[in-house]
Design a protein around this motif. Structure first.
Motif, short mmCIF file in Angstrom:
data_model
loop_
_atom_site.label_atom_id
_atom_site.label_comp_id
_atom_site.label_asym_id
_atom_site.label_seq_id
_atom_site.Cartn_x
_atom_site.Cartn_y
_atom_site.Cartn_z
N LEU A 175 0.86 -1.18 0.00
CA LEU A 175 0.00 0.00 0.00
C LEU A 175 0.90 1.23 0.00
CD1 LEU A 175 -2.80 1.35 0.26
CD2 LEU A 175 -2.52 1.17 2.74
N GLU A 176 0.87 1.98 -1.08
CA GLU A 176 1.69 3.19 -1.20
C GLU A 176 3.15 2.89 -0.85
OE1 GLU A 176 -0.30 5.93 1.35
OE2 GLU A 176 -2.11 5.94 0.11
N ASN A 177 3.71 1.86 -1.47
CA ASN A 177 5.10 1.45 -1.31
C ASN A 177 5.45 0.91 0.08
OD1 ASN A 177 5.88 2.04 -4.00
ND2 ASN A 177 5.93 4.22 -3.46
N VAL A 178 4.45 0.51 0.85
CA VAL A 178 4.68 -0.08 2.17
C VAL A 178 4.07 -1.48 2.18
CG1 VAL A 178 4.15 0.13 4.63
CG2 VAL A 178 4.73 2.17 3.32
N LYS A 179 4.88 -2.47 2.55
CA LYS A 179 4.44 -3.86 2.58
C LYS A 179 3.56 -4.13 3.80
CE LYS A 179 8.72 -5.18 0.40
NZ LYS A 179 10.09 -5.51 0.66
N PHE A 180 2.60 -5.05 3.62
CA PHE A 180 1.74 -5.44 4.75
C PHE A 180 1.36 -6.91 4.65
CE2 PHE A 180 -1.29 -4.13 1.53
CZ PHE A 180 -2.28 -5.11 1.59
N ARG A 181 1.01 -7.49 5.78
CA ARG A 181 0.50 -8.86 5.87
C ARG A 181 -0.59 -8.87 6.93
NH1 ARG A 181 4.90 -11.56 7.58
NH2 ARG A 181 5.64 -11.77 5.45
N ILE A 182 -1.79 -9.32 6.55
CA ILE A 182 -2.94 -9.35 7.47
C ILE A 182 -3.48 -10.78 7.52
CG2 ILE A 182 -5.24 -8.43 7.99
CD1 ILE A 182 -2.99 -6.31 8.08
N TYR A 183 -3.76 -11.26 8.72
CA TYR A 183 -4.34 -12.59 8.92
C TYR A 183 -5.84 -12.42 9.15
CZ TYR A 183 0.44 -14.12 9.46
OH TYR A 183 1.76 -14.38 9.24
N TYR A 184 -6.64 -13.04 8.29
CA TYR A 184 -8.09 -12.91 8.38
C TYR A 184 -8.66 -13.62 9.60
CZ TYR A 184 -8.75 -10.65 3.88
OH TYR A 184 -8.76 -9.75 2.85
N THR A 185 -7.95 -14.58 10.16
CA THR A 185 -8.47 -15.34 11.30
C THR A 185 -8.75 -14.44 12.50
OG1 THR A 185 -6.18 -15.86 11.84
CG2 THR A 185 -7.47 -17.56 10.73
N ASP A 186 -7.87 -13.46 12.75
CA ASP A 186 -8.06 -12.61 13.93
C ASP A 186 -7.80 -11.13 13.67
OD1 ASP A 186 -5.32 -12.61 13.66
OD2 ASP A 186 -4.90 -13.42 15.64
N GLY A 187 -7.52 -10.74 12.43
CA GLY A 187 -7.28 -9.34 12.11
C GLY A 187 -5.88 -8.86 12.44
N SER A 188 -5.04 -9.74 12.98
CA SER A 188 -3.68 -9.33 13.32
C SER A 188 -2.87 -9.17 12.05
CB SER A 188 -3.02 -10.36 14.24
OG SER A 188 -2.82 -11.58 13.55
N GLY A 189 -1.73 -8.52 12.17
CA GLY A 189 -0.90 -8.34 11.01
C GLY A 189 0.35 -7.56 11.29
N THR A 190 1.10 -7.32 10.23
CA THR A 190 2.35 -6.59 10.31
C THR A 190 2.43 -5.64 9.13
OG1 THR A 190 3.39 -8.50 11.32
CG2 THR A 190 4.86 -6.85 10.43
N ILE A 191 2.89 -4.42 9.40
CA ILE A 191 3.10 -3.43 8.34
C ILE A 191 4.55 -2.98 8.43
CG2 ILE A 191 2.49 -1.13 7.48
CD1 ILE A 191 -0.07 -2.96 9.39
N GLN A 192 5.18 -2.84 7.29
CA GLN A 192 6.59 -2.47 7.20
C GLN A 192 6.88 -1.19 7.99
OE1 GLN A 192 7.65 -1.91 3.11
NE2 GLN A 192 9.83 -1.66 3.52
N GLY A 193 7.87 -1.24 8.88
CA GLY A 193 8.20 -0.11 9.73
C GLY A 193 9.48 0.62 9.38
N LEU A 194 10.29 0.03 8.52
CA LEU A 194 11.51 0.67 8.03
C LEU A 194 11.60 0.40 6.53
CD1 LEU A 194 14.07 -0.43 10.80
CD2 LEU A 194 13.07 1.84 10.50
#
Length: 181
Positions: A25-44
């Motif tokens: 999303l706008e040059n930032v990587k993300f990963r979202i788990y549909y099971t519980d809404g948790s995830g990780t978004i690129q911080g650097l």
């Protein structure tokens, strides 16, 4: 955006299918788990969302909590000493640190803006939290400060804000799409 279904970790008897959304999303990587809404978004800018390659705590982590008593939910991002989220009523909140020294203050400063502080007992007001989130969305770096129990010395942490605007946008989408059972 890429979707995949994989088996969870653990013994084959306890495996569950996981639906995962990965993308940029706008040059930032993300990963979202549909099971519980948790995830990780690129911080650097150099991070890859790899648990092995990325330095621990250098990405934005997303969590969703559902209150089983009243079936409401809230969502939050965390990174280092900072937690930024959306309460059950849709209001933003900001927390800094943990195990605060009694009657001390917590504070944040985005770039060269005026620091925003609050008593550890009550935390930031809704208006302060909204102002902080606005600054975080436009800022480059954040400094957090609080006093941790039992020492009364200041604990300062600096956080690069790369990916925060995208993480906040994803968090809002998750908050608005959580389906309560």
């Amino acid at each position: 955006v890429k979707y995949r279904v994989t088996l969870g970790r653990g013994s084959p008897l306890h495996n569950k299918r996981l639906r995962i959304e990965e993308g940029i999303l706008e040059n930032v990587k993300f990963r979202i788990y549909y099971t519980d809404g948790s995830g990780t978004i690129q911080g650097l800018p150099t991070n890859t969302l790899s648990v092995i390659k990325d330095k621990s705590g250098s990405n934005w982590d997303i969590s969703v909590r559902i209150d089983k008593m009243d079936d409401t939910h809230f969502c939050f991002l965390s990174r280092g000493d900072l937690v930024v989220g959306i309460w059950k009523d849709g209001a933003p909140f900001v927390r800094v640190g943990s195990s605060h020294y009694p009657n001390s203050n917590i504070a944040v400063r985005v770039d060269k803006n005026e620091p925003v502080s609050a008593p550890e007992k009550t935390g930031f007001t809704n208006a302060q939290a909204a102002r902080i989130v606005e600054q975080l969305s436009k800022g480059k770096s954040l400094l957090t400060r609080y006093q941790e129990w039992p020492n009364q010395s200041y604990k300062d942490k600096s956080i690069e804000l790369f990916g925060f605007p995208q993480a906040w946008a994803i968090l809002q989408k998750i908050f608005n799409s959580v389906k309560l059972k």
